[in-house]
Every structure is written in C-alpha cells, then in structure tokens.
Design an enzyme around this catalytic site. Structure first.
Site: not given
Lengths: 585, 585
Positions: A435-437
């Site tokens: 997550y968060e890229g």
C-alpha cells in the site's frame, strides 16, 4: 511472550552520537523552541512506556477479534477505543503537528522513533493515528485558512481522524482512471459521488468524525482534484452535525492487519471542500502520500525490530542440541543461540534493522531541514527527501518482511502457530510492501523520477555528500570505507548508463528499478554502518561500542555484497525481461 | 479465479525430452512392467483433472472453515471426506506403493508430478495422502511381515491414513530429548505413554483408522525406537476394534494450512508394535522423513506453480498504466504485463519453478534408480538421493515462498485481501520451510553430512557427472555452459575449504550451511536450464522451444548470479557470525 522493550539506547545513540540531532535542532529556531536532547529523551521514554504497556497488549487480541461491520457501524476490537483516547490525549497524534493549531511541533527526527515504537507494539493500532497525522499535514500544506482552523485542531488532538481515499476498483496504481465525481455548488463547496476501496481507517468507532481526503474529477475535466469530505457535517463553528452521505459499503477481509478497518467507502452527494487548486489534487495528495510512505517504511522497521526481539528472546531460552565443538557450559542442551545458523538469522535481522533505523532518522532529519531550514541547506534537504522517500518506503518494508520471516524461522514449528505471535507480525507487515504505492512503484519513482528524472543531479549530489562524509571518518576500517565507496561509484555508473539509454530503451527504467533501489539500499546501509561504527568507537559504554562493531563487521562481511547481485541484475539490462511475447506468459 | 490448469506440456517435456524417462523405465524391469510413456501421460492427465476439478474446489472453503475439534472428534471441512474417498478409490494414495500389497507400483519420477498438481490444487488436502504414503514406505522398508500384511493394503487403498509422531514440546530439532516411553509386554507388543505435538493428520474424519509411527524410548535406554500405534486396535484378521488409548489433546491454530489437522496427540497405554530394531528408530523414521522431505519440497513447488498461474492471469487481465514507450495496441490502458517490473516478477517465478520441477523429476529419477537399479548405477543413484533430498526440501520450499510472495505482489492491493486467494497460498506454503526439519537443518545435513561428511566424495562425483553432461550439450550458449561450470567449480572449492577446516573451526558448517545450499541450488538450476534449453532447441513445437529459450536467457542473465552472493557469504566464513557474545543479542 516478553512484552515489547523499546530500543531506547540505540535510539539515543542515533540522535546524539550518529546524527548530532541537538546541533541540528539548535540551528533551527522553530525546533529549538520545542525540543532539546533532554526533552527528546523524555518523550522517547514516555513513548516506550505507552507502546509497551498500552498499545502492545491490544496487538494479539486485536488480530483475533478483528474489526466488525454491524449495520452502519464499524467496530474496532475491545480496548482500541479506550487506548486511542489515552493516546490522543497524550498528544501523540499531533506530536509533529503545528503548534499554532494545537500540535506539539516536534521534529520528524524524533517522530520517526516514536512511530517505530508504536508500530512495533501494534501495526494496526498505529495506522489510525498515522493517517490522521498525514491528513493534517496535507490540510496544513494546501488547505484554505478556514479548513485549517476548522479541522487541524481536532485532528491533532485526535478527536477526529483522517483517511486517504484514492483507490477505486479500476484505479489503483493508475489514478487517471478514477470515476468519483465532484460537482461545484453555489456556496463554493462540492457534491461528491463515487466509491473508493481499500480505505485504511475509512470508518471506525475510535473518533467522533472521520475526515476523508478524496480524489475526484470535476465536470468536464480529466484532471484530478482533492477534496476534504467529513463523515459527519461540520458547521461554521466547528460543531458536528448529521450524516454527510459518507457510508461504508463493506470492510475488507485481509491476510493480516485485522484490527485496522479497511473499508469500501461510498460517497452519495457528500459535501466536500476543495484542497489546493482544481485539477492539482495529485500534487496535494502527494504531500500526504510522501508522509505516509515514510510512515509505512517505519511500519516495516517497527515490525522488524519486534521480530528481532521475539526471536532473540526465544533463541536465548529455547534449548535444542549443543554447540558445534562442545557446549560452552558443558551442558547436554544449549540455547539455540549457540548455533551458527540461528546467529546468522538474528544478526541479519539486527544489522538490517539498525541500519534501517538510521535511514529513518536520517530521512527525518532531512525532512526537518527541508521544513525549517533555509537557503542551500534547505534546498539540498528537500532534494534528499525526494530521493530518500521511495527508498525508505520500499527498502524498509521489503527488509521488514524479510526480517519477520527470518524471525519466524528462528521459532521453528512454534513460529507457525498463532500462540507465539510471530506469524501475526509476518501477516501484518506484508501489506506495507503494497500500500501507499507498491514497492515496484516506489522503485520506478526512485529510478525514473528522482534519479534519471533530473539527469542524476540529486543522486550525484547525495552520493558526493556521502563520499565526503566517508572520507572524514577516521575510526573505521579503511577496507569497509572502500567497500561502500566502490558500490556507490558502481551505482552512479549504472544510473548513468540507464540515464543515457532511457529514451532508446524505454523499458529500461521499469525493468531495472527494483534492483537499482535494492542495490542503493544495501550500499546506503553500508554508509550508515560506517557512521555507526565510527561513532560507536568513542561511545562511553564500551560494551555498547563493541556490539556495534560486531554488527558492522557482520554487515560488511555478509550483507553488503548483496548489492553486487542487484547491480549485476541492473547491468544485465532489460532485454531478457522484455523479450518474451505476452502470449507465452 | 481461473481454476488450476496443470502444466502438462512442461511435465511431458521433462519426462520425455529432458530426462528420457522412457529409457530409464525400460531399463528397470519392475518399472517397465508398470508403466510406459503413454500410460504415464494418461496418468498425468487424469491427475490434472482430479486436481483441478475435485481437489482445487476444496482449497478456499477449507481455509475459511478450518478443522474443528469437537468432543473427541476432529472434523475436516465440508467436502474433504467425500473427495478423499474418491481420491483413495482412484488409487492415488498408493500410486507409488508396492503392487504386492495393493500399490500401483508407479515410479517416483511420475509420482512427483502427480504430487505437484495436488499441492498446487490444495496444500492442506494433499498432506493427508502424502503422510499416508510416507508411513507405508517406512513400514514396507522396516516393518515385520505381519505389520506389512496387516497395514500396507489399508494404507495404499486410502482406507486408513498415516501420521508421523516425532516432536514433543521439549524435543523439536533435537530428538534426543523425547520423553514418550514404550514398555514391552509379554505378547511382544509395547505400551506407549506420552504426548506429541505438531502431528499433521494426527486425527481426522477422512479414514476409519489413523496409523501413527511414534518415536519413543524403551525402559533404561536413551536410544530411540519406532513404533506403529493404530488409533483403533486392529485384530489378527485386520478387523478394527475399539479405542487404543490414542487421543487428541488439541488442534493447533496456525498461520495457514487450516484444513490440515495439526494435532497434539496423547498416548495412554496405547498398544504399539516395534518397527525395525530397538534403539534404531531414527534410522527407520528417516525412511519416512526423507520421503516426506521430497514431498514437502514439492509442496513448495506446487504452491509456486499455482502462484505463477494466478499472477500471470491477473497480469494479463488487469489494466493499469500504459507501456513505457507507448501502448503496443495504441490503448489508453494496457494489461500490467507490459510493465518491466511485473514481467521481472513473473519471469523470476517461472524460471525458478520450471527449474524446480526439473530438480523434483531428477530426484524422482534417482530414487527410482536407487530402488530398482543395480550395481554401480544403483549405488550412484542412492548417493545422489542422499545429496539432493535436503536440497530439494529446502531450496524448493524457500523458493516456493519467494514465488508466492512475488505473485501476491503482482496483485497489488488485491493480493492482500482474502478474496483473490493468493494470500492463502503464502500462508499455506510458509510452513514448508519449517516442518520435516527446518531448512536450516536441511542445509546442515547437506553441508555437514552429505557433503563434508564423506570428504566430498558424493558431491565431487555428482559435480563431475554434471560437468560431463554439460560438456555433451551442443545446442546451448557456450557462455551459459561456462557460467554454470564456473559456479560448480567455485562450490567445490568452497566445500573443500570447509572440509579442511571443519575441525579447527567447528562452527563453520552450521554458520555457512544455508548459503552453501543456496549457492548450490542456484548453480544446479543453471544446470537444469542448460538441459532444458538444449532439449527445447529440438522440440517439435517451435513456440514451446522459444519459450524455454527466453526463460533460460532470463535465468542466466538475472538469476544465476545470485549464486555468487551466497558463495561470497560462504567464503566470508563464520567469524562475523560467531564473534558477538551471547549477552549482546
């Protein structure tokens, strides 16, 4: 299980001896007003206490119980609400927030260490506050004065929480595809309609309101704008009203992080307020994203540290077999710590985790200099933050998973059953690579934008600075200095090749990015081990100094050479990756 | 999700073109009687059908439902019992069993492929039959004629199942510490008392009886003996009687493999029968253990293959972003398979998994030659089996976890939620690195016993044979041949150093074992890629041949160099690992 014990001595060592935090702080007036070393150490001690005594006890039960979605309510596990209130009231959510809006104004260099302890204690719990702090940061940077006045004090105080609403089913890594719409109203607000998925802390019972930062498109525009959308309406006086058309469609069932509410969020004519300029939402969101990316890196770091402690404790207690060459105590059974392979695993986790903590503190220091500094110093720090953020996110979380898996291996069969808790750590920290890229996206940001995007200017300056610092170190092995310097030079050469060929070989960056980031990470950790070994040589506690030198030797003997394999992959280019036609997969 | 599709073309390629199975079988009369290539291919097709249509549908629901312990019953998830009956009746449990006791007498070279498909379809389901086949193997090798007559037909037919009862709370990797006792009775039987933990398939409702192979100590002896202990008594005619004092204390709650009953087993005056000689139980148990070690390696392989399929399917469907350099179809969104980093992950999984399958089939071939062959050929094959078993177990399961984690990463956020199923694969396959002897134990067996234990005789002969075979290959890149040969030479040099210093540096083997095994594994996979590339060059289907050459090139460009990092770690020795005092951990 032994309760979590925060590595306070190591933290102080980094702040005081390795990175001279007091000097940095003294030179930044806004920071100097808020903190000195004594205050910082007192804050760390208090954070350690809260992490081990308040937060850590929620960890296992939170995983067993999970989050419930009942009717229109999302209910966190027993104890979460009470502890979150205490945590908020202690000022921890607003630790690095702006004093003018009720934050404590502490430097990020300190904040990363507080975050690490909280993540070590409980990944799921810590996310709620982390997203709140990230949302506040974004509102502070890009919101109107009214939004700041209305929302920041409630966010810093922890009365309200924050969430970041980006992903939709068809729009994950590629946000161009989002379909959520925002229609302007006469009063200057917008009506938001659409659905978002994978929203961490999207709804829950910890706070009175949840403040969503939502990406949406304006009518007729393919640009993406950012909106503040509260779960409950907030009137001009800041008082809570009724529902704002924000509801939970479902909660996701996940591999881990079960006490973190990951929600499908529906917005039905929800009233929102533009943050920053129209069609410039991604830029604003990236303020929050970059903050969260470092925070998620620290999730990986905190998990690695917790895993190390659990595995080291187990290895000192569990008796199986005797040492090769005979038991040191003449016993018929030794603790498994005597076995070389167990030591190899523990030393790997520890050497990587301590260097990882150095990366986190260093990145925090650069963030502080970028925020509070001036002139050339400020500009260099801002460039370093850009360079290091994707590295911190990806390398800390990748090594975080490695560490928890290795720690689990130390437990043998006992590592696979739920009772010992180490398997939860593996499941909880796995998401941090995604997550968060995803870490692939981080690597492409690092090699494509941050490195080759400016024709290596930032990287060259950064590496030049490391080389200068390495040259100044007088208390470390020359061979270790050379080993790091050679890798840095090889990295620059590899980056130069890619930069010169990025147009003729358009797949080169994407295909080589992860290995380039990993090669950089192992080399950078070598630099931090040089710094730590150098500082440890004059540490007042000779035992402490000896520990660091053992760990540095291990790192240089065993781990730094991994950079070469990653560099070999980078240098092998993209041809073997791109050659096979799609239909053969 | 797409249902599981067995890689039958790849399997046939290995059997027919790479390892010339028909020639091997034709030269072994007992095997030639049972199977030829056509029969083998028909069996593989049927196994593929059963795996995808019968077994795979149990996988997700089995994980969600788990095993229940109600009263004195252990209840498997819905559908397990019915499918297990069909599976047993199809003869799959006794596939490689002895025809004189009702087994199908198939070669292991074929059995490993059938096992792979079943593990790809459902890890948990497949374990029940695997442990049964392993128990039968042990009874066949070491049991009395009466035990064989009484138990083997029921085990091969799948009416009864088997379990391996070794571990106790204080005795995991170190079996010297077991406390379970066996007291001889006048009738030649023994009364067994004690408790065992982590017993896979220790009890369940799939079969009428569970046959435990239990390690215990005789009065006054520190030696360990092996006993056959049925859950229900069996009379002289083979009829089932009542309870035999074997009960389930609890079932373990685990990270994954939730449909596999992992039991605490209690033996209270349970009647048992000695297998093999008194105090020689470990030798007998190792017959089963070695079988299970290869089977567990194949668990890792099957998981890797399933992960590849899921990730490749997803990467071909999921659209995010466009290809660097422009969409090949002029679209505004391409399948993520266009991205170099996604291809890197898929190619890594696939290149490792196909080489892993070659290792499994090759090890199966050596097992068949060791069992059915004669003279020097038989002796060499037996030595190869000893050498390769720990490598197959550890390297296939370590790479199996790597593969499933990489496959999960391809899914992005969708990989972390339970619905897509890929996270279950990670949780299920994680145990394979731990049970049947942790991978650290495998590596120590490989370097300490199998390699330096005979002063490198087996390793030198094995590497010599590889070098001869490499020399004979005429359809591969000379540079690739050289790359593998050089690594093999470096491995022999490293092994020679360790062998010469193992007494003066007693920790050396333990400290360097895992890296030595990994370096060997990457080099060995290089050898298999040479074999496959050479055979692929003349494959009747040019597309198939091209695929293998793309994968071989990827392996040599990108993955083989990892052997060098592991070799560097081996060559760095044990000093950095052993230096730090225990109190500093």
């Amino acid at each position: 299980m032994n309760p979590y014990q925060a590595p306070l001595t190591d933290m102080r060592f980094l702040l005081e001896q390795v990175f001279a935090a007091p000097d940095t702080w003294a030179a930044l007036p806004a920071v100097a007003e808020a903190v000195d070393l004594d205050t910082a150490l007192a804050i760390l001690e208090e954070a350690a206490k809260i992490s081990s005594e308040l937060i850590h006890p929620l960890n296992r039960s939170g995983d067993e119980q999970g989050v419930l979605h009942q009717g229109d309510k999302v209910i966190t596990p027993d104890g979460f609400k009470a502890v979150y209130e205490q945590y908020s009231q202690g000022g921890w959510v607003g630790l690095c927030g702006e004093p003018e809006f009720g934050g404590m104004g502490m430097p990020k260099m300190l904040g990363v260490l507080v975050d690490e302890m909280a993540y070590s204690a409980c990944n799921a719990f810590t996310l709620y506050g982390s997203l709140t702090a990230g949302a506040a940061l974004c509102i502070k940077a890009h919101g109107s004065e009214t939004l700041k006045q209305t929302y920041l004090p409630k966010l810093y105080s922890g009365e309200w929480s924050g969430a970041m609403d980006m992903t939709e089913p068809q729009a994950g890594s590629d946000l161009r595809n989002i379909r959520t719409r925002a229609v302007p109203q006469d009063d200057g607000s917008y009506l938001i309609n659409g659905s978002k998925i994978f929203i961490t802390g999207g709804d829950h019972d910890l706070t009175d309101n949840v403040i969503h930062l939502v990406l949406a498109k304006l009518p007729g525009s393919q640009g993406i704008s950012l909106f503040l959308v509260p779960k409950l309406t907030v009137d001009a006086k800041g008082e809570l009203g009724g529902s704002n058309g924000v509801s939970v469609g479902a909660i996701e069932h996940k591999m881990g992080l079960k006490a973190s509410a990951t929600c499908v969020m529906n917005f039905d004519d929800a009233r929102g307020y533009l943050i920053g300029e129209a069609d410039r939402g991604l830029v604003c969101m990236f303020t929050m994203m970059n903050y969260e990316r470092l925070a998620i890196g620290i999730q990986g770091l905190g998990s690695a540290q917790a895993g190390y402690q659990m595995a080291a404790d187990y290895a000192k207690e569990r008796q199986q077999g005797i040492a090769a060459g005979g038991s040191p105590t003449g016993s018929t059974s030794d603790p498994i710590l005597v076995h070389g392979d167990v030591r190899r695993m523990l030393l790997t986790i520890r050497a990587m985790t301590e260097a990882g903590r150095a990366l986190a503190v260093y990145t925090g220091q650069q963030l502080d200099l970028a925020k509070y500094g001036e002139g050339e110093l400020q500009a260099r720090a801002a460039a370093n933050v850009g360079l290091l953020t994707p590295v911190a996110k990806a390398f800390l979380t990748d090594r975080g998973l490695d560490a928890t898996i290795m720690a689990q291996q130390v437990f043998g069969g006992h590592g696979y059953i739920r009772e010992t808790g180490i398997e939860q750590l593996v499941r909880d920290t796995r998401i941090a690579q995604i997550y968060e890229g995803t870490n692939g996206i981080q690597a492409i940001d690092f090699l494509g934008r941050k490195t080759t995007g400016d024709d290596l200017a930032a990287l060259t300056a950064f590496v030049g600075d490391l080389r200068t610092q390495i040259g100044d170190l007088s208390r470390v092995e020359p061979a270790h200095k050379q080993a790091v310097t050679e890798r840095l030079d090889s990295l620059l050469a590899a980056a130069d090749y890619i930069n010169r060929h990025k147009r003729s070989q358009p797949a080169l960056v994407n295909a080589c990015a992860v290995d380039f980031l990993d090669a950089f990470g192992y080399s950078l950790y070598g630099f931090y081990w040089l710094l730590m070994a150098d500082a440890a040589a004059v540490h007042p506690d000779p035992d402490f100094g000896a520990q660091k030198r053992y760990l540095a030797n291990f790192y240089f003997d065993k781990l730094l050479p991994k950079a070469d394999w990653h560099l070999a992959q980078v240098n092998a280019g993209d041809s073997a990756i791109m050659a096979m036609p799609a239909e053969f997969f």
